[in-house]
Design an enzyme around this catalytic site. Structure first.
Site, PDB file in Angstrom:
ATOM      1  N   SER A  13      -7.679  26.519   8.712  1.00 55.35           N
ATOM      2  CA  SER A  13      -8.558  26.058   7.635  1.00 55.35           C
ATOM      3  C   SER A  13     -10.031  26.041   8.030  1.00 55.35           C
ATOM      4  O   SER A  13     -10.908  25.913   7.182  1.00 55.35           O
ATOM      5  CB  SER A  13      -8.131  24.660   7.183  1.00 55.35           C
ATOM      6  OG  SER A  13      -8.206  23.751   8.266  1.00 55.35           O
ATOM      7  N   ARG A  14     -10.311  26.136   9.336  1.00 60.21           N
ATOM      8  CA  ARG A  14     -11.720  26.116   9.757  1.00 60.21           C
ATOM      9  C   ARG A  14     -11.867  26.697  11.161  1.00 60.21           C
ATOM     10  O   ARG A  14     -10.875  27.030  11.809  1.00 60.21           O
ATOM     11  CB  ARG A  14     -12.274  24.697   9.709  1.00 60.21           C
ATOM     12  CG  ARG A  14     -11.624  23.781  10.718  1.00 60.21           C
ATOM     13  CD  ARG A  14     -12.155  22.377  10.601  1.00 60.21           C
ATOM     14  NE  ARG A  14     -12.067  21.711  11.889  1.00 60.21           N
ATOM     15  CZ  ARG A  14     -12.250  20.415  12.087  1.00 60.21           C
ATOM     16  NH1 ARG A  14     -12.536  19.638  11.058  1.00 60.21           N
ATOM     17  NH2 ARG A  14     -12.169  19.885  13.289  1.00 60.21           N
ATOM     18  N   SER A 142      -7.348  27.795  26.579  1.00 62.78           N
ATOM     19  CA  SER A 142      -8.752  27.430  26.816  1.00 62.78           C
ATOM     20  C   SER A 142      -9.073  27.631  28.292  1.00 62.78           C
ATOM     21  O   SER A 142      -8.175  27.538  29.139  1.00 62.78           O
ATOM     22  CB  SER A 142      -8.974  25.957  26.464  1.00 62.78           C
ATOM     23  OG  SER A 142     -10.212  25.511  26.969  1.00 62.78           O
ATOM     24  N   TYR A 155      -6.075  17.471  27.477  1.00 59.70           N
ATOM     25  CA  TYR A 155      -6.366  18.769  26.852  1.00 59.70           C
ATOM     26  C   TYR A 155      -6.100  19.905  27.851  1.00 59.70           C
ATOM     27  O   TYR A 155      -5.441  20.893  27.514  1.00 59.70           O
ATOM     28  CB  TYR A 155      -7.823  18.764  26.398  1.00 59.70           C
ATOM     29  CG  TYR A 155      -8.268  20.004  25.660  1.00 59.70           C
ATOM     30  CD1 TYR A 155      -7.905  20.217  24.331  1.00 59.70           C
ATOM     31  CD2 TYR A 155      -9.092  20.950  26.283  1.00 59.70           C
ATOM     32  CE1 TYR A 155      -8.340  21.356  23.651  1.00 59.70           C
ATOM     33  CE2 TYR A 155      -9.528  22.078  25.606  1.00 59.70           C
ATOM     34  CZ  TYR A 155      -9.152  22.280  24.289  1.00 59.70           C
ATOM     35  OH  TYR A 155      -9.572  23.401  23.611  1.00 59.70           O
ATOM     36  N   ALA A 157      -4.193  19.898  30.470  1.00 61.81           N
ATOM     37  CA  ALA A 157      -2.748  19.999  30.729  1.00 61.81           C
ATOM     38  C   ALA A 157      -2.055  20.732  29.582  1.00 61.81           C
ATOM     39  O   ALA A 157      -1.192  21.585  29.801  1.00 61.81           O
ATOM     40  CB  ALA A 157      -2.149  18.606  30.913  1.00 61.81           C
TER      41      ALA A 157
HETATM   42  P1  NAI Z   1     -11.367  22.894  14.927  1.00 59.26           P
HETATM   43  O1  NAI Z   1     -11.272  21.445  15.254  1.00 59.26           O
HETATM   44  O2  NAI Z   1     -12.554  23.403  14.204  1.00 59.26           O
HETATM   45  O3  NAI Z   1     -10.053  23.379  14.142  1.00 59.26           O
HETATM   46  C1  NAI Z   1      -8.784  22.957  14.537  1.00 59.26           C
HETATM   47  C2  NAI Z   1      -7.799  23.281  13.438  1.00 59.26           C
HETATM   48  O4  NAI Z   1      -6.497  22.799  13.836  1.00 59.26           O
HETATM   49  C3  NAI Z   1      -8.105  22.607  12.116  1.00 59.26           C
HETATM   50  O5  NAI Z   1      -7.860  23.528  11.076  1.00 59.26           O
HETATM   51  C4  NAI Z   1      -7.094  21.454  12.045  1.00 59.26           C
HETATM   52  O6  NAI Z   1      -6.730  21.129  10.709  1.00 59.26           O
HETATM   53  C5  NAI Z   1      -5.915  22.073  12.772  1.00 59.26           C
HETATM   54  N1  NAI Z   1      -4.990  21.080  13.290  1.00 59.26           N
HETATM   55  C6  NAI Z   1      -5.258  20.050  14.146  1.00 59.26           C
HETATM   56  N2  NAI Z   1      -4.142  19.342  14.366  1.00 59.26           N
HETATM   57  C7  NAI Z   1      -3.143  19.930  13.658  1.00 59.26           C
HETATM   58  C8  NAI Z   1      -1.761  19.661  13.473  1.00 59.26           C
HETATM   59  N3  NAI Z   1      -1.156  18.624  14.083  1.00 59.26           N
HETATM   60  N4  NAI Z   1      -1.028  20.471  12.675  1.00 59.26           N
HETATM   61  C9  NAI Z   1      -1.618  21.528  12.042  1.00 59.26           C
HETATM   62  N5  NAI Z   1      -2.920  21.831  12.166  1.00 59.26           N
HETATM   63  C10 NAI Z   1      -3.676  21.036  12.968  1.00 59.26           C
HETATM   64  O7  NAI Z   1     -11.174  23.634  16.343  1.00 59.26           O
HETATM   65  P2  NAI Z   1     -11.654  25.068  16.863  1.00 59.26           P
HETATM   66  O8  NAI Z   1     -12.850  24.872  17.699  1.00 59.26           O
HETATM   67  O9  NAI Z   1     -11.660  26.054  15.779  1.00 59.26           O
HETATM   68  O10 NAI Z   1     -10.457  25.377  17.877  1.00 59.26           O
HETATM   69  C11 NAI Z   1      -9.321  26.146  17.536  1.00 59.26           C
HETATM   70  C12 NAI Z   1      -8.463  26.297  18.798  1.00 59.26           C
HETATM   71  O11 NAI Z   1      -9.238  26.892  19.828  1.00 59.26           O
HETATM   72  C13 NAI Z   1      -7.966  24.974  19.358  1.00 59.26           C
HETATM   73  O12 NAI Z   1      -6.654  25.138  19.852  1.00 59.26           O
HETATM   74  C14 NAI Z   1      -8.927  24.700  20.484  1.00 59.26           C
HETATM   75  O13 NAI Z   1      -8.342  23.879  21.471  1.00 59.26           O
HETATM   76  C15 NAI Z   1      -9.177  26.095  20.985  1.00 59.26           C
HETATM   77  N6  NAI Z   1     -10.412  26.235  21.747  1.00 59.26           N
HETATM   78  C16 NAI Z   1     -11.626  25.973  21.166  1.00 59.26           C
HETATM   79  C17 NAI Z   1     -12.790  26.104  21.909  1.00 59.26           C
HETATM   80  C18 NAI Z   1     -14.139  25.840  21.333  1.00 59.26           C
HETATM   81  O14 NAI Z   1     -15.109  25.903  22.087  1.00 59.26           O
HETATM   82  N7  NAI Z   1     -14.264  25.585  20.041  1.00 59.26           N
HETATM   83  C19 NAI Z   1     -12.734  26.496  23.338  1.00 59.26           C
HETATM   84  C20 NAI Z   1     -11.414  26.759  23.829  1.00 59.26           C
HETATM   85  C21 NAI Z   1     -10.302  26.628  23.056  1.00 59.26           C
END
Ligand code: NAI
Length: 245
Positions: A13-14, A142, A155, A157
């Site tokens: 979604s984002r 990550s 995180y 882990a």
């Molecule tokens: P974000 O916080 O913008 O988006 C996370 C998404 O996961 C949202 O759509 C949220 O609704 C969904 N979500 C969270 N918990 C959920 C659940 N229990 N069930 C279903 N959906 C759930 O995060 P972002 O930055 O877009 O990150 C996406 C992925 O990339 C994550 O796994 C994050 O750990 C990983 N990541 C992000 C980095 C960054 O710098 N932004 C760096 C390394 C990894």
């Protein structure tokens, strides 16, 4: 390149998930966006995918950490779309804190969402992939899972665990023509990293000198979802501007 494929993207979604949904749609894939937060945001991604690229796109509310809910959602997606060809385990959360202060709940929540959530989705999609004699699984890990990070024991882990999950699943399903790979992003500009800026010493330490964009991660995910990467499995690809080399 992905025409006729059905892609499931958790947390679509984002941020990075939304960019992956858009990129896959631009390549012709039908998109199932799984979200747990804002339905409006998830529907907006779907509307944009179908209006711009003429693909089918639908949102599904599901907490990926819930085994039974994940099973039900994959069943619904199969009913709506006919099959699943690509699974992107992107949903993730942070609950940062130093170990001496970290609550049990914050440890469990992060492991349940980031690691068990990916297992749940793989568990419920793999029989579809096996029947299809093919599939692509992409787990968003990550650099924290490779290097560790103070304040992120939970995180890191979960993201290191995802790498073990990726390699085991890759070995188990290789004979079924299913590829399973992980992407390890560094600092990517999304809501999750809104507090970081160019002044931050962590960002200043990135050899390429800047944060990455969700679109750059989406390009890599598209490569791993496509036939161009059929001979790559069990791999972890960093996209971090050189941070973790
Ligand atoms: P974000 O916080 O913008 O988006 C996370 C998404 O996961 C949202 O759509 C949220 O609704 C969904 N979500 C969270 N918990 C959920 C659940 N229990 N069930 C279903 N959906 C759930 O995060 P972002 O930055 O877009 O990150 C996406 C992925 O990339 C994550 O796994 C994050 O750990 C990983 N990541 C992000 C980095 C960054 O710098 N932004 C760096 C390394 C990894």
């Amino acid at each position: 390149m992905l025409k006729g494929k059905v892609a499931v993207i958790t947390g679509g979604s984002r941020g990075i998930g939304a960019a992956i949904a858009e990129k896959f749609a631009s390549l012709g894939a039908d998109i199932a966006v799984i979200y747990s937060g804002s339905q409006e945001a998830a529907d907006q991604v779907c509307t944009s995918c179908s209006e711009k690229y003429g693909v089918k796109a639908q949102s599904f509310c599901c907490n990926v950490a819930d085994f039974d809910a994940a099973k039900k959602t994959i069943g619904e997606i199969k009913t709506q779309f006919g099959t699943v060809n690509i699974l992107v385990n992107n949903a993730g959360i942070t609950r940062d804190g130093l170990v001496p202060m970290m609550s049990e709940a914050n440890f469990d929540q992060v492991i349940d969402t980031n690691l068990k959530g990916a297992f749940n989705m793989i568990r419920h999609c793999c029989s579809i992939f096996i029947r299809n004699k093919g599939g692509k699984i992409i787990n968003i890990s990550s650099v924290a899972g490779l290097m560790g990070n103070p304040g992120q024991a939970n995180y890191s882990a979960s993201k290191a665990g995802l790498i073990g999950l990726t390699k085991s699943v890759a070995r188990e399903l290789a004979g079924k023509n299913v590829n399973c790979n992980a992407i390890a992003p560094g600092f990517i500009r999304t809501d999750m990293t809104q507090d970081f800026n160019g002044e931050d010493p962590l960002v200043a330490g990135i050899p390429l000198g800047r944060m990455g964009s969700p679109e750059e991660v989406a390009e890599l995910a598209a490569f791993l979802a496509s036939g161009n990467s059929d001979y790559i499995t069990g791999e972890v690809i960093r996209i971090d501007g050189g941070l973790a080399m």
